[in-house]
Design a protein around this motif. Structure first.
Motif, PDB file in Angstrom:
ATOM      1  N   TYR A 190       0.852  -1.308   0.013  1.00 30.82           N
ATOM      2  CA  TYR A 190       0.167  -0.126   0.053  1.00 30.82           C
ATOM      3  C   TYR A 190       0.871   1.121  -0.115  1.00 30.82           C
ATOM      4  O   TYR A 190       2.054   1.203   0.552  1.00 30.82           O
ATOM      5  N   VAL A 217      -1.282   6.550   2.867  1.00 24.60           N
ATOM      6  CA  VAL A 217      -2.523   6.007   2.555  1.00 24.60           C
ATOM      7  C   VAL A 217      -3.222   6.065   3.737  1.00 24.60           C
ATOM      8  O   VAL A 217      -3.099   6.088   5.075  1.00 24.60           O
ATOM      9  N   GLN A 241      -5.779   5.434   6.750  1.00 31.45           N
ATOM     10  CA  GLN A 241      -6.025   4.383   7.939  1.00 31.45           C
ATOM     11  C   GLN A 241      -7.414   4.039   8.321  1.00 31.45           C
ATOM     12  O   GLN A 241      -8.025   5.053   8.307  1.00 31.45           O
ATOM     13  N   MET A 246      -5.881   0.593   6.291  1.00 29.50           N
ATOM     14  CA  MET A 246      -5.575   0.443   4.862  1.00 29.50           C
ATOM     15  C   MET A 246      -6.717  -0.597   4.070  1.00 29.50           C
ATOM     16  O   MET A 246      -6.808  -1.735   4.637  1.00 29.50           O
ATOM     17  N   LYS A 298       0.444   2.041  10.291  1.00 28.47           N
ATOM     18  CA  LYS A 298       0.000   0.999   9.385  1.00 28.47           C
ATOM     19  C   LYS A 298      -0.673  -0.157  10.202  1.00 28.47           C
ATOM     20  O   LYS A 298      -0.462  -0.931  10.662  1.00 28.47           O
TER      21      LYS A 298
END
Length: 324
Positions: A114, A118, A120, A122, A286
């Motif tokens: 990803y 990006v 969150q 993801m 992440k």
């Protein structure tokens, strides 16, 4: 299928952390004839060797868990090895499986596919919507190629090749190398050695503020077998032919500081934690969106602390042979 009716299942990368966990899961479930090959027996980067293997072994299903993996240091130091070896392994196994008539395959990717910036958590549809994290871009590109190989072979040849994208994994058979390992085994080894040496403190890279999600490898194996065995209609109903991969994670995260404190507790280290803020933190957060996987009937069951205890016990029991 074999004469016994049991499917012949090839687990590529069976000696690694994920592959060995899949073997344990398959053995627990029963009903499958498991096929494995060591690196010495079969070089997965050798297209001709892989083709011969599939032509002679009558494989019914493939779990593609073989990969060259490592942490930030390893990815930064060996980018050519990471992209070349992973591309070759994926292409050879996926094409070899198709050419020999294998209808079902599960490819294991990584959350690093990803974009760096990006939203969150993801979602699967974030793939290819932005720039990748530079430190592991070659590895991520190879994993994206694996997803697209599966999707392309499904579209053109009508096979059923699926992809799962795990979050950060840990557990038995992990790599505990001082420089080339991921954060959990690296910290576990350092806290263990610090405790044995009665060291007053352990220095950890970064500020400790980044948030990460961690999944025990036995949960990952259970999810992999679940996804592989899903009825095709159910799987297709929750995926898109052009976006068929599925995230696998816990759906919860913690700071690196919280992780370090938990590992210190598990290993019995009672000193202080020192944070080297001159070192990079990496991405701030992440976290996987696992709603698609939950809709398909699977959720993780192993808590982080219980998983870390299990991993440390395995480390202690295998101290002489652990990958360091």
């Amino acid at each position: 299928m074999t004469g016994s009716g049991a499917p012949r299942v090839f687990v590529a990368g069976h000696r690694g952390m994920v592959g060995s966990a899949i073997i344990r899961q398959l053995e627990k479930a029963g009903g499958a004839e498991i096929v494995t090959r060591t690196r010495a027996e079969l070089d997965l980067t050798d297209q001709a060797a892989v083709r011969c293997f599939f032509e002679s072994e009558a494989i019914d299903q493939v779990y593609l868990a073989a990969a060259k993996v490592g942490g930030i240091h390893a990815n930064n130091t060996y980018p050519a090895e990471f992209i070349f070896e992973n591309l070759m392994i994926e292409a050879n196994i996926i094409h070899g499986a198709y050419a020999s008539g294998v209808k079902k395959l599960l490819f294991l990717g990584s959350s690093c596919i990803y974009p760096r910036a990006v939203a969150q958590p993801m979602r699967e549809d974030a793939l290819l919507t932005g720039v990748l994290e530079p430190t592991n871009e070659p590895y991520a590109v190879a994993k994206i190629a694996g997803i697209k190989l599966c999707e392309s072979y499904n579209r053109q040849y009508g096979v059923d090749y699926r992809s799962v994208m795990p979050t950060n994994l840990y557990g038995p058979n992990d790599n505990f190398h001082a420089e080339n390992s991921h954060v959990i085994p690296a910290l576990m080894r350092r806290f263990h050695e610090a405790r044995l040496a009665n060291a007053p403190s352990v220095t950890i890279w970064g500020s400790g503020t980044p948030m990460r999600e961690f999944l025990h490898v036995d949960d990952m194996a259970a999810a992999s077998v679940h996804v592989m065995n899903l009825d095709k209609a159910a799987y297709d109903a929750n995926t898109d032919p052009m976006l068929s991969h599925i995230n696998v994670g816990t759906g919860a995260d913690c700071t690196i500081h919280e992780l370090a404190e938990t590992i210190a507790k598990v290993t019995g280290f009672e000193g202080t934690l020192a944070w080297d803020t001159t070192k990079p933190d990496g991405t701030a957060r992440k976290l996987m969106d696992v709603s698609r996987l939950k809709a398909l009937g699977w959720s993780s069951t192993i808590s982080l602390e219980d998983g870390l205890k299990d991993t440390y016990q395995w480390f202690l029991e295998n101290a002489e042979t652990v990958r360091t």
